[in-house]
Write an enzyme that holds these catalytic residues in place. Structure first.
Site, PDB file in Angstrom:
ATOM      1  CG  ASP A 136      78.501 -63.472  56.986  1.00 29.13           C
ATOM      2  OD1 ASP A 136      79.032 -63.926  57.784  1.00 29.13           O
ATOM      3  OD2 ASP A 136      78.559 -62.039  56.696  1.00 29.13           O
ATOM      4  CG  ASN A 185      82.042 -60.566  62.900  1.00 30.83           C
ATOM      5  OD1 ASN A 185      81.104 -59.700  63.353  1.00 30.83           O
ATOM      6  ND2 ASN A 185      83.182 -60.078  62.275  1.00 30.83           N
ATOM      7  CB  SER A 224      74.413 -49.784  60.738  1.00 31.41           C
ATOM      8  OG  SER A 224      74.009 -50.962  59.824  1.00 31.41           O
ATOM      9  CG  ASP A 263      80.433 -53.733  52.547  1.00 28.79           C
ATOM     10  OD1 ASP A 263      80.806 -53.171  53.310  1.00 28.79           O
ATOM     11  OD2 ASP A 263      79.367 -54.404  52.278  1.00 28.79           O
ATOM     12  CD  GLU A 311      82.332 -57.776  58.256  1.00 29.62           C
ATOM     13  OE1 GLU A 311      82.326 -56.525  58.198  1.00 29.62           O
ATOM     14  OE2 GLU A 311      81.663 -58.395  57.405  1.00 29.62           O
ATOM     15  CG  HIS A 357      84.720 -60.893  54.136  1.00 33.04           C
ATOM     16  ND1 HIS A 357      83.464 -60.740  53.328  1.00 33.04           N
ATOM     17  CD2 HIS A 357      84.321 -59.792  55.342  1.00 33.04           C
ATOM     18  CE1 HIS A 357      82.569 -59.936  53.927  1.00 33.04           C
ATOM     19  NE2 HIS A 357      83.099 -59.142  54.885  1.00 33.04           N
ATOM     20  NE  ARG A 358      82.616 -56.573  51.873  1.00 29.63           N
ATOM     21  CZ  ARG A 358      82.334 -57.418  51.151  1.00 29.63           C
ATOM     22  NH1 ARG A 358      82.930 -57.923  50.000  1.00 29.63           N
ATOM     23  NH2 ARG A 358      81.079 -57.764  51.078  1.00 29.63           N
ATOM     24  CE  LYS A 409      81.355 -61.621  58.450  1.00 31.57           C
ATOM     25  NZ  LYS A 409      80.059 -61.090  57.846  1.00 31.57           N
ATOM     26  CB  ALA A 461     129.850 -79.044  43.486  1.00 33.17           C
TER      27      ALA A 461
HETATM   28  N1  LIG Z   1     128.902 -78.189  33.468  1.00 37.18           N
HETATM   29  C1  LIG Z   1     129.901 -77.686  33.830  1.00 37.18           C
HETATM   30  N2  LIG Z   1     130.932 -78.265  33.543  1.00 37.18           N
HETATM   31  C2  LIG Z   1     132.110 -77.962  34.154  1.00 37.18           C
HETATM   32  N3  LIG Z   1     132.186 -77.098  35.662  1.00 37.18           N
HETATM   33  C3  LIG Z   1     130.820 -76.598  35.730  1.00 37.18           C
HETATM   34  C4  LIG Z   1     129.937 -76.961  35.177  1.00 37.18           C
HETATM   35  N4  LIG Z   1     128.867 -76.350  35.795  1.00 37.18           N
HETATM   36  C5  LIG Z   1     129.591 -75.665  36.794  1.00 37.18           C
HETATM   37  N5  LIG Z   1     130.767 -75.822  36.729  1.00 37.18           N
HETATM   38  C6  LIG Z   1     131.892 -75.377  37.728  1.00 37.18           C
HETATM   39  O1  LIG Z   1     131.490 -76.044  39.016  1.00 37.18           O
HETATM   40  C7  LIG Z   1     131.726 -75.279  39.975  1.00 37.18           C
HETATM   41  C8  LIG Z   1     130.620 -75.443  41.124  1.00 37.18           C
HETATM   42  O2  LIG Z   1     129.557 -74.906  40.438  1.00 37.18           O
HETATM   43  P1  LIG Z   1     128.208 -74.139  40.898  1.00 37.18           P
HETATM   44  O3  LIG Z   1     128.876 -73.058  42.156  1.00 37.18           O
HETATM   45  O4  LIG Z   1     127.436 -73.382  40.064  1.00 37.18           O
HETATM   46  O5  LIG Z   1     127.475 -75.240  41.667  1.00 37.18           O
HETATM   47  P2  LIG Z   1     126.318 -75.069  42.549  1.00 37.18           P
HETATM   48  O6  LIG Z   1     125.546 -76.307  42.414  1.00 37.18           O
HETATM   49  O7  LIG Z   1     125.522 -73.877  42.712  1.00 37.18           O
HETATM   50  O8  LIG Z   1     127.132 -75.357  44.061  1.00 37.18           O
HETATM   51  P3  LIG Z   1     126.510 -74.985  45.440  1.00 37.18           P
HETATM   52  O9  LIG Z   1     125.006 -74.957  45.603  1.00 37.18           O
HETATM   53  O10 LIG Z   1     127.029 -76.238  46.197  1.00 37.18           O
HETATM   54  O11 LIG Z   1     127.352 -73.675  45.935  1.00 37.18           O
HETATM   55  C9  LIG Z   1     131.991 -73.908  39.480  1.00 37.18           C
HETATM   56  O12 LIG Z   1     133.608 -73.770  39.557  1.00 37.18           O
HETATM   57  C10 LIG Z   1     131.696 -74.003  38.081  1.00 37.18           C
HETATM   58  O13 LIG Z   1     132.253 -73.283  37.342  1.00 37.18           O
END
Ligand SMILES: Nc1ncnc2c1ncn2[C@@H]1O[C@H](COP(=O)(O)OP(=O)(O)OP(=O)(O)O)[C@@H](O)[C@H]1O
Ligand SMILES: Nc1ccn([C@H]2C[C@H](O)[C@@H](COP(=O)(O)O)O2)c(=O)n1
Length: 643
Positions: free
Chosen positions: A49, A92, A169, A315, A343, A386-387, A411, A437
């Protein structure tokens, strides 16, 4: 559309130095331009502004020099703009459009004044009628009574008294008063109807007095500017901090504990919006004030609802509407009809967006009633206002939310959200990322249970998307189709149970087929985008542990603790093998290892949110650790990070 996702907030405390007042900034700029002599303007608000006003003054031939920071030099023209023909775009900015209309209508030149589409919907007919009574030649280029305007040279014949409406106003009266010294004659302005927003007229009179023109006043009905009145530069003018901007931070303190201290505006302010602090005190907030500072703290028992006439703080009253979400009872804000011509139609906009997050709202022509209820996350539209954006930042104390188009704050307060971040603390997040895993899910769920935090298994969302797409007959590489499925996923997490469209999913998302599908759909940018806000809304009180591939990098980049949890591919394949056998699935270790390595490659090589250890993430190698040891390590790191 740009957006900003806010986590649920835990507390607010700190100090904010306020940007300059918009109302004072644009008045000072115009009067400095009309004055005899040079004016140094210090602490000017840097915003859209004020930029519109500075650009307009430059286009009119006024000498404008940026002295660095928030300081400017304006070389006054003594009432005669050097450029006699110009087309001005004023965005504005009502505080630029209305006063410039009045000054230029009396300036003897040929000018066209335009704005954005919304400015062309904001009424200006009452001001034009007043100017025509002085002999000004003003015509409408679009709709009768609305900008854009064409101002032509005319013989100004003040006949003593001009009437102007005061109930739509107060900027019409402000514009007229600031322009009247250009007539050289004695002119009185009679206000027709009840004058609204009187404190803004006080700012006008105080600013005119600073430039040497004293307006005689008979109550709020008649204002007289005497013949021979001329604006003279006072040399240097300091702009006060913005009292309306102060309202958001005071409300943060009142809701989030505090103390939040604002500096640049206080007891001695000439701005009416400082009275917002009194309204907040009526809601129970603990307010302290000094000459140019104020602080707010939350009351012991929480805020209480109020029933207030807000005509004097139009305001800042918007801030009360979102503060009402935290007050016991129904808050009623009355006498706010002017919200409808700002506004955006602010009564309608406020009601619509408050309802989105669960509040019960009643609106009328000139009032709004708000009763809080259980809050739910929502994407808040800001209507280029903005407000709206700043007010709804407060609602993050109730629920995580998305603010659409947050940059509309430019603004009046371009770095609002940066300052907001410095005085607020969000519900904490522990982000645990790692490959398939590795054990991150097992560790994350146990850490969450130990801390009493919520747990987000983000991989489950990709798995659910793959499953839902498969059930709907949509191929996993059909990006738009899968993204639509992701956006509309009807999923409810309750403890360990996951329901898709109301039906328990069980292990259907844990098969190797769906694991491969999840990895494929997770590589599609539109799918990740569709799942972003759905994940962020888990960031609630008292805290969250999230596991996945991009928890620390994309979803929760401000996580208090980021962990990259991994193990060798062989160890992970073996863990997965045992897990599947225990669940009664058939499994083959070499195949599992190959699948897992393929998935690792896809997760870490994709272009969006690839799996990798972030620079600020701690590495947790678990090949030789038990789950309990891994959990303990994460808890130790968290207590270190949060102390
Ligand atoms: N430190 C560990 N030692 C042994 N087994 C483990 C350990 N951590 C996890 N597990 C086992 O490994 C398996 C997979 O673990 P988890 O599902 O937690 O993994 P994740 O990384 O979340 O897998 P995803 O994301 O792919 O599903 C599970 O059965 C879990 O009990
Ligand atoms: N934040 C996340 C979580 C998961 N994914 C992908 C990666 C996997 O291939 C798939 C399933 O995840 P899991 O249950 O094994 O953790 O989803 C991702 O890209 N980002």
């Amino acid at each position: 559309m740009e957006f900003l996702d806010l986590p649920q907030l835990l507390s607010a405390a700190g100090t904010v130095r306020l940007p300059g007042s918009k109302s004072i900034s644009n008045r000072v700029l115009l009067l400095a331009a009309l004055a005899d002599g040079e004016t140094e303007v210090r602490d000017l608000l840097a915003s859209d502004d004020t930029e519109r006003m500075l650009d307009a003054l430059q286009a009119l031939g006024i000498g404008v020099t940026h002295l660095g920071g928030e300081n400017w030099k304006i070389v006054g023209c003594g009432g005669a703009f050097p450029v006699k023909q110009a087309e001005l775009f004023l965005g504005n900015a009502g505080t630029a459009f209305r006063p410039l209309t009045a000054a230029l209508a009396l300036a003897g030149g040929d000018y066209v004044l335009k704005g954005v589409a919304r400015m062309h919907e904001r009424p200006i007919g009452d001001l034009v009628d007043g100017l025509r009574q002085l002999g000004a030649d003003v015509s409408y280029l679009g709709n009768e009574g609305y900008p854009p305007l064409h101002l032509k040279p005319a013989t100004i014949r003040p006949d003593g008294v001009v009437s102007v409406r005061g109930d739509v106003s107060s900027q019409f009266l402000t514009g007229l008063l600031m322009a009247l010294p250009l007539t050289g004659q004695t002119v009185a302005v009679d206000v027709v109807g009840e004058l609204i927003s009187k404190p803004y007229i006080e700012i006008t009179l105080a600013t005119m007095a600073r430039f040497g023109v004293v307006v005689e006043r008979d109550g709020w009905q008649r204002f007289t500017v005497r013949a021979g009145s001329r604006y003279v530069s006072p040399g240097t003018v300091y702009v006060e901090g913005d009292a309306s901007s102060a309202s958001y931070f005071l409300a943060l303190g009142a809701i989030g504990g505090g103390p939040v201290r604002v500096e640049g505006v206080g007891r001695d302010s000439i701005q009416g919006d400082v009275k917002f602090a009194e309204a907040l005190a009526q809601m129970g907030a603990i307010i302290e004030t000094g000459p140019n500072w104020m602080t707010a703290c939350a009351p012991q028992g929480g805020l209480i609802a109020v029933d207030l006439d807000c005509n004097h703080i139009p305001d800042a009253a918007m801030t009360l509407a979102t503060a009402a979400l935290f007050a016991k009872g129904t808050t009623t804000l009355r006498n706010i009809a002017s919200w409808r011509v700002k506004e955006t139609d602010r009564i309608a906009a406020m009601a619509t967006e408050l309802r989105k997050i669960g509040a019960v709202v009643e609106e009328g022509a000139d009032f709004i009633k708000i009763t809080p209820s259980t809050a739910r996350p929502a994407a808040i539209d800001t209507y280029d206002d903005h407000r709206m954006a700043m007010c709804f930042s407060l609602a993050a104390f109730a629920t995580p939310l998305r603010i659409n188009d947050p940059k509309c704050v430019a603004k009046t307060f371009p770095d609002y959200f940066e300052r907001f971040a410095t005085v607020t603390r969000a519900a904490p997040v522990i982000a645990i990322d790692g490959p398939s895993a590795s054990g991150k899910g097992s560790v994350a769920a146990r850490v969450a249970a130990a801390l009493g935090f919520a747990y987000l298994d983000s991989g489950a969302l990709y798995r659910l998307t793959a499953l839902a797409a498969q059930r709907a007959g949509i191929a996993w590489d059909d990006e738009a189709g899968v993204a639509a499925i992701a956006a509309g996923l009807d999923v409810v997490f309750t403890g360990e149970d996951i329901r898709l469209a109301g039906v328990l999913v069980g292990d259907a998302i844990r098969t190797e087929d769906i694991s491969a599908g999840a990895s494929k759909v997770a590589a599609l940018p539109a799918v990740r985008e569709a799942l972003l806000f759905r994940q962020r809304v888990f960031n609630t009180l008292p805290g969250l542990v999230g596991d996945g591939r991009d928890m620390g990098s994309v979803i929760f980049p401000r996580a208090v603790l980021k962990v990259f949890l991994t193990a060798t591919a062989e160890a992970r394949a073996e863990r997965r093998y045992k897990q599947l056998i225990e669940k009664g699935f058939s499994a083959n270790l070499p195949d599992l290892l190959a699948d897992l390595q393929q998935r690792d490659a896809r997760d870490s090589q994709r272009s969006v949110a690839p799996l990798r250890q972030e620079a600020d993430a701690r590495l947790l190698e678990t090949t030789q650790l038990t789950i309990e040891q891994a959990v303990k390590q994460v808890l130790d790191w968290y207590s270190e990070a949060s102390s």
